[in-house]
Design a protein around this motif. Structure first.
Motif, PDB file in Angstrom:
ATOM      1  N   ALA A 165      -0.541  -0.720   2.845  1.00  0.00           N
ATOM      2  CA  ALA A 165      -1.036  -0.635   4.221  1.00  0.00           C
ATOM      3  C   ALA A 165      -1.986   0.546   4.371  1.00  0.00           C
ATOM      4  O   ALA A 165      -3.012   0.453   5.059  1.00  0.00           O
TER       5      ALA A 165
ATOM      6  N   ASP B  27       5.586  -3.271  18.653  1.00  0.00           N
ATOM      7  CA  ASP B  27       5.203  -3.715  17.319  1.00  0.00           C
ATOM      8  C   ASP B  27       5.718  -2.713  16.285  1.00  0.00           C
ATOM      9  O   ASP B  27       6.328  -1.690  16.624  1.00  0.00           O
ATOM     10  N   GLU B  28       5.492  -3.017  15.016  1.00  0.00           N
ATOM     11  CA  GLU B  28       6.063  -2.192  13.947  1.00  0.00           C
ATOM     12  C   GLU B  28       5.535  -0.765  13.988  1.00  0.00           C
ATOM     13  O   GLU B  28       6.293   0.195  13.817  1.00  0.00           O
ATOM     14  N   GLN B  29       4.226  -0.609  14.219  1.00  0.00           N
ATOM     15  CA  GLN B  29       3.637   0.728  14.227  1.00  0.00           C
ATOM     16  C   GLN B  29       4.239   1.575  15.343  1.00  0.00           C
ATOM     17  O   GLN B  29       4.590   2.739  15.139  1.00  0.00           O
TER      18      GLN B  29
ATOM     19  N   TYR C 103      -5.315  -0.421   3.020  1.00  0.00           N
ATOM     20  CA  TYR C 103      -6.038  -1.287   3.958  1.00  0.00           C
ATOM     21  C   TYR C 103      -6.648  -0.476   5.100  1.00  0.00           C
ATOM     22  O   TYR C 103      -7.797  -0.715   5.503  1.00  0.00           O
TER      23      TYR C 103
ATOM     24  N   ARG D  73      -1.746  -6.498   8.286  1.00  0.00           N
ATOM     25  CA  ARG D  73      -0.574  -7.050   8.981  1.00  0.00           C
ATOM     26  C   ARG D  73       0.500  -7.483   7.992  1.00  0.00           C
ATOM     27  O   ARG D  73       1.686  -7.173   8.144  1.00  0.00           O
ATOM     28  N   LEU D  74       0.078  -8.176   6.945  1.00  0.00           N
ATOM     29  CA  LEU D  74       1.039  -8.672   5.957  1.00  0.00           C
ATOM     30  C   LEU D  74       1.630  -7.540   5.126  1.00  0.00           C
ATOM     31  O   LEU D  74       2.813  -7.590   4.751  1.00  0.00           O
TER      32      LEU D  74
ATOM     33  N   ARG E  70       2.158  -4.450   6.160  1.00  0.00           N
ATOM     34  CA  ARG E  70       3.164  -3.808   7.011  1.00  0.00           C
ATOM     35  C   ARG E  70       4.398  -4.676   7.141  1.00  0.00           C
ATOM     36  O   ARG E  70       5.533  -4.189   7.077  1.00  0.00           O
ATOM     37  N   GLN E  71       4.177  -5.960   7.310  1.00  0.00           N
ATOM     38  CA  GLN E  71       5.276  -6.894   7.494  1.00  0.00           C
ATOM     39  C   GLN E  71       6.190  -6.917   6.268  1.00  0.00           C
ATOM     40  O   GLN E  71       7.402  -7.090   6.393  1.00  0.00           O
TER      41      GLN E  71
ATOM     42  N   LEU F  79      -7.842  -6.926   8.148  1.00  0.00           N
ATOM     43  CA  LEU F  79      -6.876  -6.864   9.244  1.00  0.00           C
ATOM     44  C   LEU F  79      -5.662  -7.743   8.967  1.00  0.00           C
ATOM     45  O   LEU F  79      -4.526  -7.339   9.223  1.00  0.00           O
ATOM     46  N   GLU F  80      -5.894  -8.942   8.427  1.00  0.00           N
ATOM     47  CA  GLU F  80      -4.770  -9.827   8.103  1.00  0.00           C
ATOM     48  C   GLU F  80      -3.959  -9.238   6.959  1.00  0.00           C
ATOM     49  O   GLU F  80      -2.720  -9.280   6.972  1.00  0.00           O
TER      50      GLU F  80
END
Length: 911
Positions: free
Chosen positions: A634, A190-192, A637, A623-624, A626-627, A619-620
């Motif tokens: 981020a 994943d990105e992290q 959050y 995710r967005l 970071r995306q 949490l959503e």
């Protein structure tokens, strides 16, 4: 032979796999042998896991070897090598039988069950003195007879100190699994985790984000891309590579796979790679335009290079697409785009058609550039495609000023598509071009906005104020937008005292009869300026007009700003409604960065409303954020999620989120995340009774002029500061903070904030009677509020006060209600306090063990009781007819669910 890495080297994103390997080695050492297969795409990290397993095999005899393509067709070649390695690693009595078996293989005199049984006996002899591990990398190149023997052994070592590890590439075995052995397919990081792989490269944050996007979660690709960076690329002064370097081993393996395809199949793969939106029908038309039958694609499908499902085309390994495109010559790429331009319908898909035509151009073409710009401006187009079209239009434009304007527009679309780093690259080109002041100012505004969300808030503030000053006489609306963002940057960095200065400059641009969205911007400045000056009555009057106007607007920016203003004015319900509306509209419009920006306000509103048992919005939003590459957002959050966990006393989750936030790249001036982080730590300490530490944490964000955070965080944390200060004889600090808090809370008229004010006054009261009066007022206000959690907190404090006044009957009612609420929120520390007070007030309270059957599954509950009775994991496994690994897995979940850290704590809880 595999070389083992130093023990303890982390494998980002592979924690569960590493835990599984550690458990497997433990079982093997204890006499419960087994095998495990890791498989997946090339470069995904299979070999690294095998090396990790070898490093975990402390005290083992390790026989490690690689499969070789040259020997894949030679029967028993791999087994022959294994036997020779055994004689090296286990000399003595084993040497002679191993040599004899190797000679028999050479002569072809042994096979079938006799061979398999002999190998199993040899392995068991080798494991007599110490556990034995076979680690096989590139197992897809093992000859099939050798692999069959090893799998035979793997299925028969459950009672031996023998383990086998295999790693193979899916494409190497043509999708054929190694049957009969537990297997685990590795997916992309994943990105992290991808960011963690790049931590040691020293590359700028934006550069790492580009590499993460290019690598598609492939660890080998991340390393290859990072090692290819030039010094200018590491600093971010030049664009980072978008595809694997030519010397990359991973690119070489992809190149070899492509090279094995017939010429026509490779041509069709190039056509598919040249079109981001490729589908079967378009590919068929493009193939026909080049006189190639679509059936020629079949070898690429069989090789797993391309996948066809219905009319959808995809590359199972996303990196293969860019390699297929970049391995082609320039002439081949232009020919592919020419065929695709013929295949794409100009009427139904004009931008896609124009992009393919533009890719065939070999010189500037102003007419084609204008067509690209016009088509990209259509509202039906997606931002990512519009950005690419405008960038290409700039390349084809002869006039540098016009080209620069198109680059700014391309950057704006890239930002809206959630591609901040690409937007930055485009804007750097504008900065290096001599253009008009207006275009430069537009470029600085966008750069400042990106910096605000993904860089340094203070740097963004300077950029935006400069741009606003340059635009004030040329474009009032753009200047106002720059002032709005500069004000937001100031708030994020904690410089609220300077906000009225920015507001004054912005309000000077006001004219009679402004459009509603512009009028709302001016009201926003006036409302926040009055709030930060302490003119709360005036702020209330201004905010009413702004909130009324917002109800009829559908502008995402206006709604998001107004929702933040509602937070400042203590109206969290209004803030949540406006922010949720903004997020929905942004999602419909495809405005990628605006969605998590609006959701942050909604999550903050939920936090302040006491909805700390539901982190779904946060949490959503994380995710967005970071995306879309918004690193600052981020970080906000993560801090907010830490705060939510802290409110319920979930120390593990809180500290985990704060550690993630600390490693998240944040520039100077990220005051909101810093402030919420201090608040979260203070709340954890408050639950543990560490009152002096609470005061230390909160003084960092509540001291006037500290510049350490968001005003609403300072206000919201004041009740916790007062509670802690009152308990550790620091009343002067509490009184000063409460004076500021009361001025704001009274102006809001919010039952919630007024309840907390009354609670603070109760804690600071000079005598018990006054305290009780304030507590009664607080509870009355709470009944009109929706914040159940703080209602329970006040009930706990009031119940404690009544019990100490020798009013146990009155105390029990408040304490019982508080306990019920805390248990519903799973706020264990607070529930424990309420239960202790209830017992002290004379009411029996069931122990926590009573709820264990509800917390655990029946299987987990049975294991927990056996462990509490003193059974070891192996004894539990024997009694329940399961493996020790399964017991280990259940024990980790039991510890996490019950909040215990050892078997001793578990035993105490169960009894």
């Amino acid at each position: 032979m595999l070389s083992a890495p130093p023990q303890g080297i982390p494998l980002p994103g592979r924690r569960l796999e590493c835990e599984r390997l550690t458990a497997l080695m433990s079982d093997i050492a204890a006499g419960s042998g087994g095998a495990l297969v890791f498989h997946g795409d090339a470069g995904v990290g299979k070999s690294a896991l095998v090396r990790f397993g070898v490093a975990e095999a402390i005290g083992f005899t390790v026989v490690a070897f690689d499969g070789h393509e040259a020997e894949a067709g030679v029967s028993f070649a791999a087994l022959h090598q294994i036997l020779h390695l055994l004689t090296e690693h286990v000399p003595g009595q084993l040497s002679e039988p191993a040599r004899e078996l190797a000679q028999a293989l050479e002569q072809g005199t042994v096979g079938g069950l006799a061979l398999r049984a002999t190998v199993l006996r040899l392995f068991r002899q080798a494991a007599r003195d110490s556990p034995l591990l076979f680690a096989v990398d590139d197992a897809h190149w093992l000859d099939e007879p050798s692999l069959e023997v090893l799998v035979f052994v793997a299925r028969r070592v459950r009672s031996d100190r023998i383990g086998l590890l295999f790693a193979y590439c899916d494409e190497g075995r043509g999708g054929k699994a190694i049957s009969g052995v537990p297997a685990h397919r590795l997916g992309p990081l994943d990105e992290q985790a991808s960011r963690e792989v790049l931590q040691t490269t020293g590359a700028a944050v934006g550069v790492c984000a580009v590499l993460v996007e290019s690598a598609k979660g492939n660890p080998r690709a991340l390393i290859d891309l990072a090692t290819s960076l030039t010094p200018d690329q590491i600093r971010g002064d030049q664009p980072a590579p978008g595809t694997l370097p030519s010397e990359s081993g991973l690119r070489g393996s992809y190149r070899d796979r492509l090279g094995r395809l017939p010429a026509q199949a490779r041509w069709l793969v190039l056509l598919a790679a040249a079109d981001d939106q490729a589908d079967v029908n378009t590919l068929a038309r493009a193939a026909a335009a080049s006189a190639v039958d679509i059936a020629a694609l079949e070898p690429a499908e069989k090789a797993g290079i391309i996948r066809v499902e219905g009319t959808t085309l995809s590359f199972p390994q996303p990196l293969l697409s860019s390699v297929a495109y970049n391995e082609a010559t320039l002439a081949q790429r232009r020919a592919a785009h020419r065929c695709l331009a013929q295949a794409v319908d100009r009427r139904t898909d004009p931008l896609r058609h124009a992009l393919h035509r533009a890719a065939t151009a070999d010189s500037p073409d102003d007419e084609l550039a204008a067509e690209l710009e016009q088509t990209a401006a259509e509202p039906t187009q997606c931002h990512a495609m519009s950005s690419r079209a405008l960038e290409r239009a700039a390349d084809l434009t002869t006039d540098p000023v016009t080209a620069a304007g198109r680059l700014v527009a391309a950057a704006h679309h890239a930002w809206q598509a959630g591609e901040p780093n690409r937007a930055r690259t485009l804007l750097r080109q504008v900065a290096a071009t001599p253009v008009s002041d207006v275009i430069q100012a537009q470029s600085r505004i966008l750069t400042g906005e990106i910096e605000l969300r993904a860089g340094a808030a203070r740097t963004a503030q300077h950029m935006l104020l400069t741009a606003a000053g340059d635009l004030a006489d040329h474009n009032r609306y753009l200047a106002l937008g720059a002032f709005i963002r500069a004000g937001e940057a100031l708030c994020l960095s904690g410089g609220h005292a300077r906000y009225p200065d920015i507001a004054q400059r912005a309000l000077a641009l006001r004219r009679p009869e402004e459009p509603p969205d512009v009028e709302s911007m001016f009201d926003h400045f006036a409302t926040l300026s009055a709030t930060f000056r302490g003119e709360h009555r005036r702020a209330i009057s201004l905010s009413r007009r702004m909130f009324a106007r917002a109800a009829s607007l559908n502008d995402v920016g206006t709604l998001t700003r107004t929702s933040m203003a509602a937070i400042f004015r203590g109206d969290e319900a209004q803030a949540y409604a406006l922010a949720s509306k903004a997020a929905r509209i942004a999602q419909t419009d495809g405005d990628v960065p605006a969605v998590p920006q609006a959701m942050e306000i909604a999550a903050l509103a939920e936090f302040l409303l006491g909805r700390c048992d539901n982190p779904a919005t946060g949490l959503e939003g994380l995710r967005l954020a970071r995306q879309s590459g918004q690193d600052n957002l981020a970080g906000n959050y993560l801090a907010l999620l830490a705060g939510l966990a802290a409110m319920t006393g979930d120390r593990h989750t809180c500290l985990l989120r704060l550690r993630q936030a600390a490693t998240h790249p944040r520039g100077p001036g990220s005051g909101r995340a810093t402030a919420i982080g201090h608040w979260a730590l203070a709340v954890l300490d408050l639950a543990d009774g560490k009152y002096a530490d609470v005061v230390t944490h909160l003084c960092r964000i509540i001291t006037n002029g500290s510049g350490n955070g968001h005003l609403i965080v300072q206000v919201g944390a004041t009740p916790h500061l007062v509670e802690a200060a009152a308990r550790c004889e620091r009343r002067a600090i509490a009184i000063d903070a409460l004076r500021v808090y009361d001025s704001w809370a009274t102006s809001t008229g919010s039952p919630h904030w007024l309840a907390l004010s009354a609670r603070c006054h109760a804690l600071l009261a000079d005598n018990m009677d006054d305290a009780e009066t304030h507590f009664v007022d607080a509870m009355a206000h709470h009944t009109l509020s929706t914040n159940e959690f703080e209602h329970a907190r006040t009930g706990l404090l009031f119940g404690r006060h009544l019990r100490r006044r020798r009013k146990p009957k009155a105390a029990r009612e408040f304490l019982h209600n508080a306990l019920s609420t805390f248990e519903r929120f799973d706020a264990r520390p607070w529930a424990d306090q309420a239960a202790a007070e209830l017992r002290a007030a004379g009411q029996p309270v069931p122990s926590r063990a009573g709820s264990i059957t509800e917390t655990l599954t029946p299987h987990q509950s049975q294991i927990a009781h056996l462990v509490a009775e003193g059974a070891t994991n192996r004894e539990v496994a024997a009694r329940m007819l399961i493996s020790t690994r399964t017991v280990d897995h259940h024990m980790r979940n039991i510890f996490a669910k019950l909040g215990v850290r050892s078997r001793v704590e578990l035993a105490k809880l169960m009894t």
